[in-house]
Design a protein around this motif. Structure first.
Motif, PDB file in Angstrom:
ATOM      1  N   THR A  20      23.674  -6.941 -10.938  1.00  0.00           N
ATOM      2  CA  THR A  20      22.284  -6.620 -10.630  1.00  0.00           C
ATOM      3  C   THR A  20      21.752  -7.467  -9.491  1.00  0.00           C
ATOM      4  O   THR A  20      21.150  -6.951  -8.536  1.00  0.00           O
ATOM      5  CB  THR A  20      21.405  -6.810 -11.880  1.00  0.00           C
ATOM      6  OG1 THR A  20      21.887  -5.968 -12.924  1.00  0.00           O
ATOM      7  CG2 THR A  20      19.962  -6.466 -11.572  1.00  0.00           C
ATOM      8  N   LEU A  21      21.945  -8.771  -9.588  1.00  0.00           N
ATOM      9  CA  LEU A  21      21.411  -9.659  -8.563  1.00  0.00           C
ATOM     10  C   LEU A  21      22.081  -9.398  -7.215  1.00  0.00           C
ATOM     11  O   LEU A  21      21.433  -9.443  -6.166  1.00  0.00           O
ATOM     12  CB  LEU A  21      21.604 -11.117  -8.982  1.00  0.00           C
ATOM     13  CG  LEU A  21      21.066 -12.169  -8.011  1.00  0.00           C
ATOM     14  CD1 LEU A  21      19.584 -11.946  -7.729  1.00  0.00           C
ATOM     15  CD2 LEU A  21      21.295 -13.572  -8.567  1.00  0.00           C
ATOM     16  N   LEU A  53      13.124 -12.058  -3.850  1.00  0.00           N
ATOM     17  CA  LEU A  53      14.327 -12.574  -4.515  1.00  0.00           C
ATOM     18  C   LEU A  53      13.994 -13.748  -5.430  1.00  0.00           C
ATOM     19  O   LEU A  53      14.566 -13.890  -6.508  1.00  0.00           O
ATOM     20  CB  LEU A  53      15.356 -13.003  -3.474  1.00  0.00           C
ATOM     21  CG  LEU A  53      16.202 -11.899  -2.848  1.00  0.00           C
ATOM     22  CD1 LEU A  53      17.161 -12.485  -1.822  1.00  0.00           C
ATOM     23  CD2 LEU A  53      16.990 -11.147  -3.921  1.00  0.00           C
ATOM     24  N   ARG A  54      13.057 -14.582  -4.990  1.00  0.00           N
ATOM     25  CA  ARG A  54      12.650 -15.729  -5.815  1.00  0.00           C
ATOM     26  C   ARG A  54      12.106 -15.252  -7.159  1.00  0.00           C
ATOM     27  O   ARG A  54      12.493 -15.766  -8.217  1.00  0.00           O
ATOM     28  CB  ARG A  54      11.595 -16.546  -5.074  1.00  0.00           C
ATOM     29  CG  ARG A  54      10.945 -17.654  -5.923  1.00  0.00           C
ATOM     30  CD  ARG A  54       9.769 -18.242  -5.183  1.00  0.00           C
ATOM     31  NE  ARG A  54      10.220 -18.979  -4.018  1.00  0.00           N
ATOM     32  CZ  ARG A  54      10.538 -20.266  -4.041  1.00  0.00           C
ATOM     33  NH1 ARG A  54      10.430 -20.953  -5.178  1.00  0.00           N
ATOM     34  NH2 ARG A  54      10.935 -20.876  -2.959  1.00  0.00           N
ATOM     35  N   PRO A  62      15.048  -6.948 -12.142  1.00  0.00           N
ATOM     36  CA  PRO A  62      15.409  -6.312 -10.871  1.00  0.00           C
ATOM     37  C   PRO A  62      14.207  -6.187  -9.956  1.00  0.00           C
ATOM     38  O   PRO A  62      13.051  -6.230 -10.395  1.00  0.00           O
ATOM     39  CB  PRO A  62      15.940  -4.937 -11.299  1.00  0.00           C
ATOM     40  CG  PRO A  62      15.282  -4.675 -12.616  1.00  0.00           C
ATOM     41  CD  PRO A  62      15.136  -6.010 -13.284  1.00  0.00           C
ATOM     42  N   VAL A  63      14.479  -6.017  -8.674  1.00  0.00           N
ATOM     43  CA  VAL A  63      13.410  -5.876  -7.688  1.00  0.00           C
ATOM     44  C   VAL A  63      13.200  -4.396  -7.375  1.00  0.00           C
ATOM     45  O   VAL A  63      14.011  -3.543  -7.740  1.00  0.00           O
ATOM     46  CB  VAL A  63      13.750  -6.632  -6.393  1.00  0.00           C
ATOM     47  CG1 VAL A  63      13.987  -8.102  -6.676  1.00  0.00           C
ATOM     48  CG2 VAL A  63      14.966  -6.024  -5.705  1.00  0.00           C
ATOM     49  N   SER A  64      12.103  -4.107  -6.702  1.00  0.00           N
ATOM     50  CA  SER A  64      11.818  -2.739  -6.269  1.00  0.00           C
ATOM     51  C   SER A  64      11.355  -2.773  -4.821  1.00  0.00           C
ATOM     52  O   SER A  64      10.832  -3.787  -4.341  1.00  0.00           O
ATOM     53  CB  SER A  64      10.744  -2.100  -7.151  1.00  0.00           C
ATOM     54  OG  SER A  64       9.502  -2.747  -6.970  1.00  0.00           O
ATOM     55  N   MET A  65      11.552  -1.674  -4.120  1.00  0.00           N
ATOM     56  CA  MET A  65      11.119  -1.596  -2.737  1.00  0.00           C
ATOM     57  C   MET A  65       9.594  -1.646  -2.628  1.00  0.00           C
ATOM     58  O   MET A  65       9.053  -2.161  -1.656  1.00  0.00           O
ATOM     59  CB  MET A  65      11.654  -0.327  -2.086  1.00  0.00           C
ATOM     60  CG  MET A  65      13.146  -0.362  -1.820  1.00  0.00           C
ATOM     61  SD  MET A  65      13.652  -1.752  -0.747  1.00  0.00           S
ATOM     62  CE  MET A  65      14.290  -2.915  -1.975  1.00  0.00           C
ATOM     63  N   GLY A  66       8.907  -1.125  -3.659  1.00  0.00           N
ATOM     64  CA  GLY A  66       7.456  -1.216  -3.660  1.00  0.00           C
ATOM     65  C   GLY A  66       6.989  -2.654  -3.697  1.00  0.00           C
ATOM     66  O   GLY A  66       5.992  -3.016  -3.051  1.00  0.00           O
ATOM     67  N   GLU A  67       7.705  -3.489  -4.436  1.00  0.00           N
ATOM     68  CA  GLU A  67       7.369  -4.905  -4.503  1.00  0.00           C
ATOM     69  C   GLU A  67       7.573  -5.567  -3.145  1.00  0.00           C
ATOM     70  O   GLU A  67       6.773  -6.402  -2.715  1.00  0.00           O
ATOM     71  CB  GLU A  67       8.241  -5.594  -5.558  1.00  0.00           C
ATOM     72  CG  GLU A  67       7.922  -7.055  -5.770  1.00  0.00           C
ATOM     73  CD  GLU A  67       8.824  -7.694  -6.813  1.00  0.00           C
ATOM     74  OE1 GLU A  67       8.589  -8.868  -7.141  1.00  0.00           O
ATOM     75  OE2 GLU A  67       9.756  -7.018  -7.279  1.00  0.00           O
ATOM     76  N   TYR A  68       8.660  -5.177  -2.462  1.00  0.00           N
ATOM     77  CA  TYR A  68       8.915  -5.757  -1.139  1.00  0.00           C
ATOM     78  C   TYR A  68       7.816  -5.352  -0.154  1.00  0.00           C
ATOM     79  O   TYR A  68       7.307  -6.199   0.600  1.00  0.00           O
ATOM     80  CB  TYR A  68      10.281  -5.308  -0.608  1.00  0.00           C
ATOM     81  CG  TYR A  68      10.557  -5.846   0.779  1.00  0.00           C
ATOM     82  CD1 TYR A  68      11.064  -7.126   0.952  1.00  0.00           C
ATOM     83  CD2 TYR A  68      10.292  -5.072   1.902  1.00  0.00           C
ATOM     84  CE1 TYR A  68      11.297  -7.630   2.225  1.00  0.00           C
ATOM     85  CE2 TYR A  68      10.520  -5.574   3.169  1.00  0.00           C
ATOM     86  CZ  TYR A  68      11.025  -6.840   3.331  1.00  0.00           C
ATOM     87  OH  TYR A  68      11.240  -7.346   4.593  1.00  0.00           O
ATOM     88  N   VAL A  69       7.449  -4.085  -0.159  1.00  0.00           N
ATOM     89  CA  VAL A  69       6.392  -3.616   0.739  1.00  0.00           C
ATOM     90  C   VAL A  69       5.076  -4.333   0.449  1.00  0.00           C
ATOM     91  O   VAL A  69       4.358  -4.753   1.364  1.00  0.00           O
ATOM     92  CB  VAL A  69       6.215  -2.091   0.610  1.00  0.00           C
ATOM     93  CG1 VAL A  69       5.000  -1.623   1.401  1.00  0.00           C
ATOM     94  CG2 VAL A  69       7.468  -1.369   1.096  1.00  0.00           C
ATOM     95  N   GLY A  70       4.775  -4.506  -0.841  1.00  0.00           N
ATOM     96  CA  GLY A  70       3.552  -5.214  -1.205  1.00  0.00           C
ATOM     97  C   GLY A  70       3.563  -6.657  -0.747  1.00  0.00           C
ATOM     98  O   GLY A  70       2.541  -7.177  -0.271  1.00  0.00           O
ATOM     99  N   GLU A  71       4.712  -7.310  -0.863  1.00  0.00           N
ATOM    100  CA  GLU A  71       4.829  -8.692  -0.419  1.00  0.00           C
ATOM    101  C   GLU A  71       4.672  -8.791   1.100  1.00  0.00           C
ATOM    102  O   GLU A  71       4.043  -9.717   1.610  1.00  0.00           O
ATOM    103  CB  GLU A  71       6.184  -9.267  -0.842  1.00  0.00           C
ATOM    104  CG  GLU A  71       6.354 -10.749  -0.575  1.00  0.00           C
ATOM    105  CD  GLU A  71       5.381 -11.605  -1.366  1.00  0.00           C
ATOM    106  OE1 GLU A  71       4.862 -12.596  -0.798  1.00  0.00           O
ATOM    107  OE2 GLU A  71       5.118 -11.272  -2.534  1.00  0.00           O
ATOM    108  N   PHE A  72       5.264  -7.837   1.806  1.00  0.00           N
ATOM    109  CA  PHE A  72       5.141  -7.832   3.271  1.00  0.00           C
ATOM    110  C   PHE A  72       3.680  -7.643   3.686  1.00  0.00           C
ATOM    111  O   PHE A  72       3.175  -8.346   4.572  1.00  0.00           O
ATOM    112  CB  PHE A  72       6.008  -6.710   3.851  1.00  0.00           C
ATOM    113  CG  PHE A  72       6.089  -6.715   5.349  1.00  0.00           C
ATOM    114  CD1 PHE A  72       7.132  -7.349   5.999  1.00  0.00           C
ATOM    115  CD2 PHE A  72       5.114  -6.077   6.109  1.00  0.00           C
ATOM    116  CE1 PHE A  72       7.210  -7.353   7.386  1.00  0.00           C
ATOM    117  CE2 PHE A  72       5.181  -6.070   7.492  1.00  0.00           C
ATOM    118  CZ  PHE A  72       6.235  -6.714   8.130  1.00  0.00           C
ATOM    119  N   ARG A  73       2.995  -6.712   3.036  1.00  0.00           N
ATOM    120  CA  ARG A  73       1.604  -6.432   3.388  1.00  0.00           C
ATOM    121  C   ARG A  73       0.676  -7.579   3.000  1.00  0.00           C
ATOM    122  O   ARG A  73      -0.418  -7.711   3.574  1.00  0.00           O
ATOM    123  CB  ARG A  73       1.154  -5.144   2.711  1.00  0.00           C
ATOM    124  CG  ARG A  73       1.882  -3.898   3.205  1.00  0.00           C
ATOM    125  CD  ARG A  73       1.431  -2.654   2.463  1.00  0.00           C
ATOM    126  NE  ARG A  73       0.011  -2.383   2.681  1.00  0.00           N
ATOM    127  CZ  ARG A  73      -0.649  -1.388   2.103  1.00  0.00           C
ATOM    128  NH1 ARG A  73      -0.008  -0.577   1.252  1.00  0.00           N
ATOM    129  NH2 ARG A  73      -1.913  -1.189   2.360  1.00  0.00           N
TER     130      ARG A  73
END
Length: 215
Positions: A20-21, A53-54, A62-73
């Motif tokens: 998973t990681l 990742l942290r 697990p991570v999601s792409m929505g989480e990544y987009v939210g973090e970027f924004r």
């Protein structure tokens, strides 16, 4: 019927159940690579990848792409542009200095080595700032904290510099790997920063025990 409950990683298990990681690392790295395509967004793209990742490692999920987009924004357009412009201005300055140092001027070789060392140190500090959990609130304080951690943790700096060198070597050998390497690099940065935090937490626990036993 298989259980829907998330499987927790066992201590000492590097990638976790079903890798998973490892899959999360590659997915987040690919997202960071795509987000870095405008070039000026590269610092924020790496910072968002490290933050996602942290949380994945700390919360064991697990991570999601929505989480990544939210973090970027969460960085905001102003911080994204400011970080990108600053990084590219620094890179341009270093490159121009190296070109001038290699123009056959007296003392060019020592100057080239000195500039290369400064560039490597600056890159390591910038990457450690990208791995700061509070970087979304501002790059300047994150850089200040990263500089402090770099002084107190030279081993971590050496580990990050080694990870960067390996990524450069892999891209030189096989350029197609460029889209996948942001994942391992952000994972290395995150692992180094978590290593420092865990060591600090262990030290605090030891102090608390000592104070408690003294009472």
């Amino acid at each position: 019927m298989s259980s829907l409950a998330p499987q927790r990683r066992e201590p000492g298990e590097l990638f976790g159940p079903r890798f998973t990681l490892f899959a999360d690392m590659l997915a987040v790295g690919l997202a960071a690579a795509v987000a870095s395509l405008p070039l000026i967004t590269a610092p924020t793209a790496f910072a968002a990848a490290c933050a996602v990742l942290r949380r994945s490692i700390r919360e064991d999920r697990p991570v999601s792409m929505g989480e990544y987009v939210g973090e970027f924004r969460a960085h905001g357009p102003r911080r994204v542009l400011l970080a990108g412009v600053t990084v590219f201005a620094a890179v341009t300055l270093v490159v121009l200095d190296l070109v001038l140092a290699g123009a056959g001027l007296p003392g060019a070789r020592p100057m080239s080595w000195a500039l290369t060392a400064v560039a490597v140190v600056g890159l390591v500090v910038a990457l450690r700032a990208a791995g700061d959990p509070e970087v979304a609130r501002g790059w300047r304080p994150a850089l200040s904290r990263a500089a402090t951690r770099s002084v107190t943790d030279p081993v971590g700096c050496a580990l990050i510099a080694t990870a960067v060198a390996l990524c450069v070597a892999f891209v030189w050998m096989l350029p197609l790997l460029a889209l996948l390497l942001p994942g391992p690099l952000t994972f290395a940065i995150t692992a180094v920063e978590l290593r420092v935090e865990l060591a600090y937490d262990d030290g605090d626990d030891g102090d608390d025990v000592a104070v408690g036993s003294g009472g």
